[in-house]
Design an enzyme around this catalytic site. Sequence first.
Site, mmCIF file in Angstrom:
data_model
loop_
_atom_site.group_PDB
_atom_site.id
_atom_site.type_symbol
_atom_site.label_atom_id
_atom_site.label_comp_id
_atom_site.label_asym_id
_atom_site.label_seq_id
_atom_site.Cartn_x
_atom_site.Cartn_y
_atom_site.Cartn_z
ATOM 1 N N THR A 262 6.970 21.599 41.168
ATOM 2 C CA THR A 262 7.890 22.618 40.663
ATOM 3 C C THR A 262 9.340 22.168 40.842
ATOM 4 O O THR A 262 10.140 22.227 39.902
ATOM 5 C CB THR A 262 7.645 23.960 41.389
ATOM 6 O OG1 THR A 262 6.291 24.359 41.125
ATOM 7 C CG2 THR A 262 8.592 25.036 40.905
ATOM 8 N N ASN B 19 -2.730 21.974 32.638
ATOM 9 C CA ASN B 19 -3.434 22.387 33.855
ATOM 10 C C ASN B 19 -4.574 23.367 33.576
ATOM 11 O O ASN B 19 -5.566 23.389 34.299
ATOM 12 C CB ASN B 19 -2.452 22.988 34.866
ATOM 13 C CG ASN B 19 -1.508 23.988 34.256
ATOM 14 O OD1 ASN B 19 -0.775 23.682 33.321
ATOM 15 N ND2 ASN B 19 -1.519 25.201 34.765
ATOM 16 N N SER C 198 3.043 15.392 41.671
ATOM 17 C CA SER C 198 2.845 16.273 42.829
ATOM 18 C C SER C 198 1.754 15.695 43.722
ATOM 19 O O SER C 198 0.752 15.177 43.221
ATOM 20 C CB SER C 198 2.448 17.670 42.335
ATOM 21 O OG SER C 198 2.166 18.501 43.430
ATOM 22 N N CYS D 209 -6.624 38.127 32.406
ATOM 23 C CA CYS D 209 -6.971 39.479 31.993
ATOM 24 C C CYS D 209 -7.427 39.467 30.544
ATOM 25 O O CYS D 209 -6.804 38.838 29.700
ATOM 26 C CB CYS D 209 -5.733 40.356 32.132
ATOM 27 S SG CYS D 209 -6.015 42.029 31.600
HETATM 28 C C1 LIG Z 1 1.191 20.789 35.049
HETATM 29 C C2 LIG Z 1 1.792 21.267 36.345
HETATM 30 N N1 LIG Z 1 3.113 21.150 36.538
HETATM 31 C C3 LIG Z 1 3.696 21.537 37.675
HETATM 32 C C4 LIG Z 1 2.968 22.093 38.710
HETATM 33 C C5 LIG Z 1 3.662 22.523 39.964
HETATM 34 O O1 LIG Z 1 3.381 21.631 41.016
HETATM 35 P P1 LIG Z 1 3.513 22.090 42.559
HETATM 36 O O2 LIG Z 1 2.332 22.968 42.841
HETATM 37 O O3 LIG Z 1 3.477 20.805 43.322
HETATM 38 O O4 LIG Z 1 4.811 22.799 42.690
HETATM 39 C C6 LIG Z 1 1.588 22.244 38.545
HETATM 40 C C7 LIG Z 1 0.770 22.896 39.603
HETATM 41 O O5 LIG Z 1 -0.157 23.601 39.312
HETATM 42 C C8 LIG Z 1 0.984 21.825 37.331
HETATM 43 O O6 LIG Z 1 -0.335 21.941 37.122
#
Ligand SMILES: Cc1ncc(COP(=O)(O)O)c(C=O)c1O
Length: 389
Positions: A72, A151, A199, A325
Amino acid sequence: MSIYLDYNATTPVRPAVLDAMRPYLNSHFGNASSSHSRGREAKRALEEAREVIASALGAREKEGVVFTSGGTEGDNLAIAGAAWAARDRGRHIITSVVEHRAVLGACRALEAQGFEVTYLPVDAGGLIDPEIVKQSLRPDTTMISFMHANNETGVVFPIAEIGQLARGRGIVFHADAVQAFGRLPVDVDALGINLLTLSGHKIYGPKGIGAVYVRPGTKIVPQIHGGEQEHSVRAGTENVAAAVGMACAAQIALESMPTENERLRVLRDRLETGILGNIVGTRRNGDRDQRLSNTSNISFQGVRGDSLMVALDLEGIEVSAGAACASGSPESSHVLRAMGRRPEIDGGGIRFSLGAGTTEAEIEHILDLLPPLVERVRAAEIQGIGVRV
Ligand SMILES: Cc1ncc(COP(=O)(O)O)c(C=O)c1O
């Protein structure tokens, strides 16, 4: 039986990763900015970790790797940092509607500060057409930001093709590779990437660590101010133990990638064909081929995603509700809605994401358990009594 099928949410720290980290949490606890022996020892470990991450990305310059607190922060640093650095050349950014909230949130914040963002649509399979990206380019476009792999669905974007559009036009190309790294080969040169987010906790490393790759020459404005750590791009005492852990995790992920991908693909396909073939009203979300090998997102008609998720949890199976939902409320998945899914008609989406601990026995257990469970949840929803299983 306890079954974890939520590896896209997070992964456990591998024992070897924990072993690599341990010394930097106690005996080698130095601050990497200190000049004495313990500080230099920490600095050496940090730089080694940087080197490992850089070479895992095919990057020639280890200095390009900036450690952050996670994906993030990395997305925010890359997007806001590059947008502000290029603000005199233009204020237009291109991204997609299916990005992670870290990217969407960073873009919304920029919009509030006078930047313009184009959010491109995806097709029914969750894929983006590079031609639409090309058509959206403007003279004032300074950045293109796309996720490498989604994700929720695992769908893989044509990052190399998009990278070519940015190259030669002076446009910064940022890729969020949080889900792709460790599961797909990620080469920043081959993909034409300026900025890339990673990450640690998605690759069997610790939480609270991540990195941004910054191509030499790509300008970003720091988003956290203070000391001169991380080449003055990201202030704050570095989390040396976590950086060491992330590097160790990256090494293991890359070594095991080919065999692990194949193993997971077989298990994932067995799970998916078993569900689609044996439970009526089910539908795969996401292109069948352009996908991570560990991810399957399936809609169950007449069932709320969160109801089925809770029902599975009560059976010891942990998955994620891709669409939280099924009532079409604002909480339903922005990714599935962008693909044209209507939760109130198609049902909620469940994300099964497989990983290192997933076994054939687990998949068979789920395939036995799921058909009657879905029937019970469906019946409960028709009667309006929610999750009573
Ligand atoms: C595609 C994607 N970007 C960014 C993030 C954020 O990463 P972090 O959990 O290390 O802040 C995630 C986490 O789920 C993710 O799947």
